[in-house]
Structures are given as structure tokens and as C-alpha cells.
Scaffold this motif. Structure first.
Motif, mmCIF file in Angstrom:
data_model
loop_
_atom_site.group_PDB
_atom_site.id
_atom_site.type_symbol
_atom_site.label_atom_id
_atom_site.label_comp_id
_atom_site.label_asym_id
_atom_site.label_seq_id
_atom_site.Cartn_x
_atom_site.Cartn_y
_atom_site.Cartn_z
ATOM 1 N N ALA A 312 26.319 104.777 66.076
ATOM 2 C CA ALA A 312 24.886 104.682 65.576
ATOM 3 C C ALA A 312 24.598 104.826 64.011
ATOM 4 O O ALA A 312 23.669 103.697 63.822
ATOM 5 C CB ALA A 312 24.596 105.668 66.022
ATOM 6 N N GLN A 313 24.893 105.639 63.572
ATOM 7 C CA GLN A 313 24.560 104.933 62.236
ATOM 8 C C GLN A 313 24.858 104.054 60.975
ATOM 9 O O GLN A 313 24.275 103.244 60.642
ATOM 10 C CB GLN A 313 24.963 106.692 61.185
ATOM 11 N N ALA A 314 26.255 103.559 62.063
ATOM 12 C CA ALA A 314 26.428 102.138 61.272
ATOM 13 C C ALA A 314 25.563 101.047 61.314
ATOM 14 O O ALA A 314 25.028 100.430 60.859
ATOM 15 C CB ALA A 314 27.557 101.918 61.231
ATOM 16 N N ILE A 315 25.602 101.273 62.430
ATOM 17 C CA ILE A 315 24.640 100.242 63.084
ATOM 18 C C ILE A 315 22.897 100.292 62.349
ATOM 19 O O ILE A 315 22.442 99.200 62.588
ATOM 20 C CB ILE A 315 24.424 100.689 65.057
ATOM 21 N N ALA A 316 22.399 101.325 62.456
ATOM 22 C CA ALA A 316 21.579 101.799 61.581
ATOM 23 C C ALA A 316 21.463 101.500 59.978
ATOM 24 O O ALA A 316 19.821 101.002 60.302
ATOM 25 C CB ALA A 316 21.042 103.136 62.027
ATOM 26 N N CYS A 317 22.118 101.407 60.321
ATOM 27 C CA CYS A 317 22.449 100.387 58.297
ATOM 28 C C CYS A 317 21.711 98.747 58.459
ATOM 29 O O CYS A 317 22.628 97.742 58.779
ATOM 30 C CB CYS A 317 23.695 100.672 57.521
ATOM 31 N N THR A 318 20.564 98.160 57.646
ATOM 32 C CA THR A 318 20.280 97.257 58.139
ATOM 33 C C THR A 318 19.302 96.689 56.708
ATOM 34 O O THR A 318 19.630 97.551 56.642
ATOM 35 C CB THR A 318 19.696 96.450 59.345
ATOM 36 N N LYS A 319 19.123 95.231 56.667
ATOM 37 C CA LYS A 319 18.098 95.079 55.836
ATOM 38 C C LYS A 319 17.368 94.118 55.434
ATOM 39 O O LYS A 319 17.882 93.500 57.057
ATOM 40 C CB LYS A 319 19.510 94.675 54.346
ATOM 41 N N SER A 320 16.083 93.778 55.466
ATOM 42 C CA SER A 320 15.725 92.947 55.573
ATOM 43 C C SER A 320 15.332 91.544 54.773
ATOM 44 O O SER A 320 16.800 91.929 53.913
ATOM 45 C CB SER A 320 13.977 93.255 55.088
ATOM 46 N N GLN A 321 15.501 90.514 55.411
ATOM 47 C CA GLN A 321 15.487 88.840 54.699
ATOM 48 C C GLN A 321 14.841 89.219 53.086
ATOM 49 O O GLN A 321 13.889 89.378 53.238
ATOM 50 C CB GLN A 321 15.088 87.669 54.874
ATOM 51 N N PHE A 322 16.406 88.523 52.067
ATOM 52 C CA PHE A 322 15.657 88.085 50.945
ATOM 53 C C PHE A 322 14.575 87.429 51.055
ATOM 54 O O PHE A 322 13.264 86.891 50.498
ATOM 55 C CB PHE A 322 16.659 87.939 49.475
ATOM 56 N N ALA A 323 15.050 85.914 51.992
ATOM 57 C CA ALA A 323 14.616 84.529 52.086
ATOM 58 C C ALA A 323 14.100 83.919 53.406
ATOM 59 O O ALA A 323 15.023 84.038 54.171
ATOM 60 C CB ALA A 323 15.508 83.741 52.255
ATOM 61 N N HIS A 324 12.392 84.609 53.674
ATOM 62 C CA HIS A 324 12.004 85.275 54.725
ATOM 63 C C HIS A 324 12.181 83.801 55.256
ATOM 64 O O HIS A 324 11.109 82.596 54.669
ATOM 65 C CB HIS A 324 10.598 85.352 54.109
ATOM 66 N N GLU A 325 12.425 83.742 56.529
ATOM 67 C CA GLU A 325 12.475 82.004 57.182
ATOM 68 C C GLU A 325 13.135 82.090 58.517
ATOM 69 O O GLU A 325 14.238 83.537 58.580
ATOM 70 C CB GLU A 325 13.122 80.679 56.347
ATOM 71 N N ASP A 326 12.806 81.428 59.281
ATOM 72 C CA ASP A 326 13.531 81.637 60.819
ATOM 73 C C ASP A 326 14.991 81.131 60.269
ATOM 74 O O ASP A 326 15.246 80.574 59.855
ATOM 75 C CB ASP A 326 12.095 80.118 61.240
ATOM 76 N N ILE A 327 15.609 81.633 61.032
ATOM 77 C CA ILE A 327 17.180 81.732 61.180
ATOM 78 C C ILE A 327 17.134 80.876 62.320
ATOM 79 O O ILE A 327 18.524 81.466 62.543
ATOM 80 C CB ILE A 327 17.510 82.942 60.669
ATOM 81 N N GLY A 328 16.272 81.080 63.291
ATOM 82 C CA GLY A 328 16.869 80.351 64.279
ATOM 83 C C GLY A 328 17.443 80.998 65.523
ATOM 84 O O GLY A 328 18.479 80.727 66.346
ATOM 85 N N GLU A 329 16.526 82.110 65.944
ATOM 86 C CA GLU A 329 17.437 83.124 66.635
ATOM 87 C C GLU A 329 17.146 83.032 67.982
ATOM 88 O O GLU A 329 18.071 83.633 68.572
ATOM 89 C CB GLU A 329 17.358 84.478 65.958
ATOM 90 N N ASN A 330 15.720 82.809 67.401
ATOM 91 C CA ASN A 330 15.038 82.545 68.895
ATOM 92 C C ASN A 330 14.801 81.702 69.090
ATOM 93 O O ASN A 330 13.489 81.852 70.302
ATOM 94 C CB ASN A 330 13.866 84.313 69.401
ATOM 95 N N SER A 331 14.440 80.185 68.132
ATOM 96 C CA SER A 331 13.644 79.520 68.341
ATOM 97 C C SER A 331 15.025 78.272 67.890
ATOM 98 O O SER A 331 16.229 78.447 67.805
ATOM 99 C CB SER A 331 12.646 78.988 67.510
ATOM 100 N N TRP A 332 14.655 76.730 68.947
ATOM 101 C CA TRP A 332 15.223 76.198 67.921
ATOM 102 C C TRP A 332 14.760 75.658 66.526
ATOM 103 O O TRP A 332 13.205 75.429 66.613
ATOM 104 C CB TRP A 332 15.100 75.108 69.042
ATOM 105 N N LEU A 333 16.247 75.141 65.218
ATOM 106 C CA LEU A 333 14.887 74.606 64.359
ATOM 107 C C LEU A 333 15.260 73.255 64.040
ATOM 108 O O LEU A 333 16.835 72.567 64.442
ATOM 109 C CB LEU A 333 16.308 75.281 63.396
#
Ligand SMILES: *[C@@H]1O[C@H](CO)[C@@H](O)[C@H](O)[C@H]1NC(C)=O
Ligand SMILES: *[C@@H]1O[C@H](CO)[C@@H](O)[C@H](O)[C@H]1NC(C)=O
Length: 343
Positions: A312-333
Motif C-alpha cells: 500500500a505504501q509503494a502504491i501510494a507513492c505517485t507523482k503528478s505530470q510535469f507535462a500537463h496533457e491528456d495521456i489517452g487513458e480515458n479518451s481517444w486522442l
């Protein structure tokens, strides 16, 4: 015994026999940065999937940027590992020429969120001395601009999994029916992508301008067969290997594949052959932790010579994007992020 438990046990036996440390790192971020090849470029030319310490930054000058001191968490199971590991990610191109990111899934026997499986392999002969990387060490394997099968380095390949249980297991990486190109048929269990780095170091340079020349392969034979390092690169280093599990299942409807039979999957750098497969490594273990792990012949993801954090601790370590853009996770680019040339 449940099939899944049986397979995990089989994998664990393999791990012990080959003296390989195998652990999961959850997703830290997806971002268009590349602190190794394009330091300072924001955004970098193509999208990456990155794991490890949260001191990850657009620029990480060797030695000066010390991941263990600058990080406050890591997405890897072993909590003394603040290294960063990354590869390109994969997109599916639909018939209407839009792109969607292919999700990642957890490898057998691990508990992570997305991310990758990392291996540090001591070798297959217990007597061989293995020298851990020095602070500032980094390296690159493969080339995003390569479109030539013969130029894909050894140990980089694709496995089309028949099912999520990876059954039949398929043997060692890059053997059997594994390919150097993207799987050409639908895969019931997605893809296992393997990226293996060279194992011989020149003993002097933590990096070189091409990020490759300071490391190489055994002069004769292979790492796996116990081949000795050449005199130019005499120091045997751990074999670093990534496994990335791409869950391609939602894209298995052939009616959505191109009518001309061409490959619908693309690396984020615009390659639908697969030959541009590459991986980046920035060493960041704390103190002598990696050397201790190698000397202790650590196996699996619960070595007593190392500190382990909870999943759970490993999973909790995340970082926000430096390049703010849609990465196509939930939408079609309409294009791949950054619109790299498709070739
Ligand atoms: C990234 O590096 C820049 C430039 O050195 C620094 O100002 C910034 O604080 C760093 N960001 C993070 C999130 O570490
Ligand atoms: C393009 O194709 C995808 C997959 O079939 C579909 O979900 C999406 O809505 C389409 N987009 C447009 C703009 O037609």
C-alpha cells in the motif's frame, strides 16, 4: 491448489534457482519527460511510463541529483530503492485514427498498481562477484528510432500471453515463441514485454554521451551462460531487467483493427513494428543497499537484507505530470502525445 497460486509458486522456485531479485514497482507517473536522453526538455518527444523514487525530475544531473536524498517515497517494494526505471508506453490506434493508451496489469505473484516488475539478477553462477552500480550511474538500452529486427539488442522482446495466468509459462524471457516485434495476433492475456540491460561496465564512467558505451555484453557467450566480461568493460554488474505487462484485451476486437491487416499497436514514439523497444535506468539505491542485496543473494521481493515497505505504501507513492496533457487513458486522442512522426 489454485492454478494462480501454483504458478506463483513455480515462478518463486525459478527466482531462487537463478538468484534473481524480482519485485514490483507501482506506477509513479506517465509523463513526457526523459531526464536521461532529453534532460531539461519539457515536454520530451514521447510519452513514458515511469516508476521508482519521487525525486524524478525533468533534469537529474548525475551525482549532483542524488535520488535517495531527494526522494521522500518510492513506488518500488524495496523502500531503499529510489532508482527510476522507464520505458515508452503503448497505444492502440482505432480504425478512425484515434489513439488510446493500453493499460498495464500486475505481474504474477506481485501486488502493485500498474507499473512494472524489476529484476536484479546476480548471475547463474553463485561464485561470481557482482558489483553494484555507483551513485550517478545510468544507462539506456534499445533505440526508439530503430526499425530493424537485427538491431534489437539481446534480451528485449514480446510475449503474447494466451491468458492472464501466463499458462503455459513459456520459459525464460526472449526464448520460445517470444518475438522482437509486436505480437501480430490478438493475445488473450495481453503482452509481457521484457527489457534487459547489458551486464559489463567499464568501471569508470557512470554515464557516457550515448548512455550506452560505458556498458556492454560478455565478450564470449552470454550473461546467462556465465560468459566473462571483456577487458574494456571488466566489471560485472547486476543484470537489470524490466517486465511490463500490457493488458491489450479491450482491443482484441479484430473489427477495430486496420482493414489492411497492419499493426494497430504503437509505441508512444510512433513505431508499430516494436523494434524501437527501449528502456532507461537511473540508479538510486540508498547507500550500499544494492550491494548488500547482491552479496546476500536476495531473491524475490522479501529479502531480509533489505527494507521492504508495504504494498500500500509503494502504491501510494505517485507523482503528478510535469507535462500537463491528456495521456489517452480515458479518451481517444487525435494523435500520439507530442505527435511524433509515425514510421
Ligand atoms: C525539479 O527540478 C527543478 C530544477 O532544479 C526544481 O526547481 C524543482 O523543485 C524540482 N521539482 C521537483 C518536484 O522535485
Ligand atoms: C473512434 O473509435 C473508437 C474505437 O472504436 C471509438 O470509441 C471512438 O468513439 C471513435 N471516435 C470518433 C471520433 O469517432
Amino acid at each position: 491448489m489454485q492454478l494462480k497460486a501454483f504458478l506463483a509458486a513455480t515462478a518463486a522456485q525459478l527466482v531462487t534457482a537463478q538468484e534473481l531479485m524480482r519485485f514490483g514497482c507501482s506506477q509513479l507517473t506517465f509523463d513526457r519527460i526523459d531526464p536521461l536522453v532529453n534532460p531539461g526538455s519539457l515536454p520530451s518527444p514521447h510519452m513514458h511510463q515511469l516508476i521508482g523514487g519521487n525525486s524524478l525530475n525533468v533534469s537529474m544531473p548525475p551525482v549532483e541529483h542524488d535520488p535517495p536524498t531527494k526522494s521522500t517515497c518510492t513506488s518500488c517494494t524495496y523502500s531503499e530503492d529510489f532508482s527510476n526505471y522507464w520505458t515508452a508506453n503503448v497505444y492502440f490506434r482505432a480504425r478512425n485514427n484515434t489513439f488510446k493508451k493500453v493499460p498495464l496489469v500486475t505481474n504474477l505473484g506481485l501486488r502493485v498498481k500498474g507499473g512494472m516488475t524489476v529484476y536484479y539478477i546476480r548471475g547463474y553462477q553463485s561464485s561470481a562477484k557482482v558489483t553494484a552500480f555507483k551513485p550517478g550511474f545510468r544507462m539506456l538500452v534499445g533505440d526508439p528510432n530503430n526499425r530493424d529486427a537485427s538491431k534489437v539488442p539481446p534480451g528485449l522482446c514480446f510475449r503474447c500471453e494466451a491468458n492472464m495466468e501466463q499458462n503455459p509459462f513459456g520459459g525464460a524471457p526472449c526464448t520460445g515463441s517470444d518475438t522482437k516485434y509486436f505480437p501480430k495476433s490478438t493475445c488473450g492475456g495481453g503482452w509481457r514485454v521484457t527489457v534487459t540491460f547489458p551486464t559489463c561496465w567499464d568501471g569508470k564512467n557512470v554515464d557516457t554521451p550515448d548512455h550506452k558505451s560505458h556498458v556492454t555484453y560478455p565478450a564470449r557467450g552470454t550473461f546467462e551462460s556465465g560468459g566473462a566480461c571483456p577487458s574494456t568493460h571488466p566489471v560485472k554488474i547486476p543484470q537489470v531487467m524490466y517486465e511490463v505487462m500490457f493488458d491489450t484485451r479491450q482491443f482484441n476486437n479484430k473489427a477495430e483493427w486496420p482493414a489492411d491487416g497492419s499493426q494497430p499497436f504503437y509505441w508512444s514514439h510512433g513505431d508499430n513494428t516494436g523494434y524501437g523497444i527501449h528502456g532507461d535506468y537511473v540508479f538510486g539505491w540508498k547507500g550500499d543497499a544494492l550491494q548488500r542485496a547482491m552479496d546476500s543473494k536476495c531473491a524475490g521481493d522479501n529479502c531480509r537484507a533489505l527494507q521492504r515497505q508495504s504494498d500500500a505504501q509503494a502504491i501510494a507513492c505517485t507523482k503528478s505530470q510535469f507535462a500537463h496533457e491528456d495521456i489517452g487513458e480515458n479518451s481517444w486522442l487525435p494523435t500520439l502525445p507530442g505527435d511524433p512522426a509515425i514510421f
